[in-house]
Every structure is written in C-alpha cells, then in structure tokens.
Design an enzyme around this catalytic site. Sequence first.
Site, PDB file in Angstrom:
ATOM      1  N   GLU A   1     -10.853   5.624  -5.397  1.00  0.00           N
ATOM      2  CA  GLU A   1     -11.720   6.533  -4.594  1.00  0.00           C
ATOM      3  C   GLU A   1     -11.858   8.131  -5.604  1.00  0.00           C
ATOM      4  O   GLU A   1     -12.602   8.402  -4.760  1.00  0.00           O
ATOM      5  CB  GLU A   1      -9.843   7.606  -4.380  1.00  0.00           C
ATOM      6  CG  GLU A   1      -8.583   6.524  -3.692  1.00  0.00           C
ATOM      7  CD  GLU A   1      -7.449   6.658  -3.549  1.00  0.00           C
ATOM      8  OE1 GLU A   1      -7.600   7.427  -4.697  1.00  0.00           O
ATOM      9  OE2 GLU A   1      -6.957   5.573  -2.973  1.00  0.00           O
TER      10      GLU A   1
ATOM     11  N   ASN B   1       0.936   5.833  -9.443  1.00  0.00           N
ATOM     12  CA  ASN B   1       0.019   6.471  -9.195  1.00  0.00           C
ATOM     13  C   ASN B   1       0.347   7.172  -7.878  1.00  0.00           C
ATOM     14  O   ASN B   1       0.417   7.146  -7.032  1.00  0.00           O
ATOM     15  CB  ASN B   1      -1.403   6.269  -8.794  1.00  0.00           C
ATOM     16  CG  ASN B   1      -2.415   6.903  -8.433  1.00  0.00           C
ATOM     17  OD1 ASN B   1      -2.404   8.244  -8.169  1.00  0.00           O
ATOM     18  ND2 ASN B   1      -4.112   6.275  -8.750  1.00  0.00           N
TER      19      ASN B   1
ATOM     20  N   GLY C   1      -3.650   1.484  -0.141  1.00  0.00           N
ATOM     21  CA  GLY C   1      -3.247   2.053   0.997  1.00  0.00           C
ATOM     22  C   GLY C   1      -3.481   1.348   2.718  1.00  0.00           C
ATOM     23  O   GLY C   1      -3.158   2.439   3.516  1.00  0.00           O
TER      24      GLY C   1
ATOM     25  N   HIS D   1     -10.661   5.209 -11.208  1.00  0.00           N
ATOM     26  CA  HIS D   1     -10.186   4.357  -9.275  1.00  0.00           C
ATOM     27  C   HIS D   1     -11.319   4.647  -8.082  1.00  0.00           C
ATOM     28  O   HIS D   1     -11.910   5.800  -7.965  1.00  0.00           O
ATOM     29  CB  HIS D   1      -9.383   5.391  -8.978  1.00  0.00           C
ATOM     30  CG  HIS D   1      -8.145   4.985  -7.983  1.00  0.00           C
ATOM     31  ND1 HIS D   1      -8.532   5.321  -6.745  1.00  0.00           N
ATOM     32  CD2 HIS D   1      -7.300   4.707  -8.493  1.00  0.00           C
ATOM     33  CE1 HIS D   1      -7.535   4.788  -6.165  1.00  0.00           C
ATOM     34  NE2 HIS D   1      -6.384   3.923  -7.282  1.00  0.00           N
TER      35      HIS D   1
ATOM     36  N   LYS E   1      -1.018   9.846  -6.893  1.00  0.00           N
ATOM     37  CA  LYS E   1      -2.313  10.407  -6.094  1.00  0.00           C
ATOM     38  C   LYS E   1      -1.926  11.850  -5.912  1.00  0.00           C
ATOM     39  O   LYS E   1      -2.043  13.026  -6.676  1.00  0.00           O
ATOM     40  CB  LYS E   1      -2.378   9.981  -4.888  1.00  0.00           C
ATOM     41  CG  LYS E   1      -2.965   8.197  -5.613  1.00  0.00           C
ATOM     42  CD  LYS E   1      -3.768   7.310  -4.004  1.00  0.00           C
ATOM     43  CE  LYS E   1      -3.738   6.459  -4.831  1.00  0.00           C
ATOM     44  NZ  LYS E   1      -3.749   4.917  -4.033  1.00  0.00           N
TER      45      LYS E   1
ATOM     46  N   SER F   1      -1.421  -2.353  -1.692  1.00  0.00           N
ATOM     47  CA  SER F   1      -0.393  -2.804  -1.060  1.00  0.00           C
ATOM     48  C   SER F   1       0.540  -3.401  -1.526  1.00  0.00           C
ATOM     49  O   SER F   1       1.304  -4.077  -1.428  1.00  0.00           O
ATOM     50  CB  SER F   1      -0.677  -2.762   0.007  1.00  0.00           C
ATOM     51  OG  SER F   1      -1.530  -1.750   0.811  1.00  0.00           O
TER      52      SER F   1
ATOM     53  N   GLU G   1      -7.855  -3.044  -8.508  1.00  0.00           N
ATOM     54  CA  GLU G   1      -7.671  -2.406  -6.847  1.00  0.00           C
ATOM     55  C   GLU G   1      -8.836  -2.404  -5.726  1.00  0.00           C
ATOM     56  O   GLU G   1      -9.345  -2.078  -5.730  1.00  0.00           O
ATOM     57  CB  GLU G   1      -7.758  -1.482  -7.234  1.00  0.00           C
ATOM     58  CG  GLU G   1      -6.512  -1.578  -8.441  1.00  0.00           C
ATOM     59  CD  GLU G   1      -5.130   0.543  -7.737  1.00  0.00           C
ATOM     60  OE1 GLU G   1      -4.981  -0.038  -7.697  1.00  0.00           O
ATOM     61  OE2 GLU G   1      -6.696   1.640  -7.930  1.00  0.00           O
TER      62      GLU G   1
END
Length: 266
Positions: free
Chosen positions: A114, A27, A190, A112, A29, A230, A184
Amino acid sequence: MERHSLTKGKDEADSGGMGKKYYIAGNWKMHKTRAEAAALAKELVQALKDGKHKYLIAPSFTLLETAAPLVKGTNIRLGAQNCAPEEQGAHTGEVSVLQLKELGVQTIILGHSERRHNYKEDDALINKKVHLALKHGFEVILCVGELLEEREAGKAEAVCERQTTEGLKGVAATELDRIVIAYEPVWAIGTGKTATPEDADSIHACIRKVFGKLYGAAAAEKLIIQYGGSVKADNVVALMAKENIDGALVGGAALKAETFVPIAKF
Ligand code: 13P
C-alpha cells in the site's frame, strides 16, 4: 530470532510437536480509535500469553502510545507501519524513527504494497528507510510482492527478487538478525484470494535463494519469511505447513481478537 528456533531444546516439548516457532504479526493499517486499540491490545495480551509463537501488532502511529504500555513486557512486540526516510527536520506529515523509538516501538514494517503502490514509494526510498530503522536498532519487516498483472506476465519471481535485493542493498551481515521479509502478493491483500500454499512456498523459496546469494546459505536458512494476503484461521495451517513459510503478516483478520487469536495460536 532463529528460524526453527523451537526445533531444539525445551520449547520443542511445549510446542505440541509442531516443533517450529512462527512469527505472527497483525498489521492494523488505518483502523481503530484509541479506545478500540486499547481493548484489542488487552484482549490479545491475555489470549496470547501462553502462545508459543512470536507475535507483533502494528497499530497506526496515533495508537502507539496507547498500545505501548499494554504490550510492554509481554510476548507481543510493538510495530509501526512506516517511518520517514530522515531522522528529523522539515518533513511535514512524516514520523521519525526517533519518535517511534521514544514510544517503545521495536519493529517497523517497510515497503508495504500500500506504501509502494498508493503512495509511490520506490525501492530506493524503502532502502533508505531500512537503513535508518536498522541504525536505530529496530527490527524491520520488509514487504515484497507482485501485482496481479506482474504475476500474469510471469514476473512474480523477478519482482520479488528486485524488491528484496534493492530493499536490502548495503545491509550488513551483522544486521540480518533484525531483518524479516514478508511476501505479500498484492492481488491477495484484502481480496479474500489467498495464494495457494504451493504458490506462496515457491516464491518464498525464491526469496530465500536470492537472500542466500546475497548473504550465504546459513543466513538464508535462518531468514524468517512471513506470508501475507487474506490469511485466516481456515488457511493458516496449510500455509504454515510449507517448508519456506515462517509466519504470517495479517491484515483484516488482525482487527478482532476472535479472528486473530486462532491464527496466532494455530
Ligand atoms: P489482509 O490480511 O487483509 O489481506 O492484509 C494483508 C496485509 O496487507 C498485511 O500487511
């Protein structure tokens, strides 16, 4: 794609004994210019052409047209990171499944964290997108995962159960071969903090159980569940060794061939 599809037949011999086909996705992003995207896509096509797993890259919308011809006909699928909940119309700033289809996108990442947390997408909206994507023939990677405070409050399983159940509401058994789940944990994205393989596997097992309640044991056994958060070359082997982990959804380490290829070819 069937989980463990390399456990039988010819490919088993090719797989160096690991005997399981994983789904490794990158991904990207909101990173990269078109020139950078083209360079990375070309490098990956070359480096992964003899790779034994299933691969995907998901560049930003503006990069899809650049990446599409480069990965077409290769073993790397083209993914988008989101889509609008409607086919077309007055939806300023959104991108439609019809537009993604035209560009050759095969898979759409939905839900996701985010999108859920920074852009306030809820389960109902994500479910609407899931249906639209399936209706137009896409594979869907449905992301689920708990926040740190939810984990600390002992709610990780409940959150993943709710996001899985609500995200898939109304999805027919005939569409399940185009459903992938990505677990996730938000606190691992991250941050450099990876869930331990044991913790990840236990949530994956829970998701598989939930899926089994919805669709039966055989469907649950086939379900591909990726882990994301990660993932790096130095933790991928331990994560993928777990019974319920069938692939990875990689963020930061997917942005360079030198970090993604070792994950993809573990
Ligand atoms: P990182 O690999 O950068 O933690 O990102 C994971 C992710 O969000 C992939 O969708």
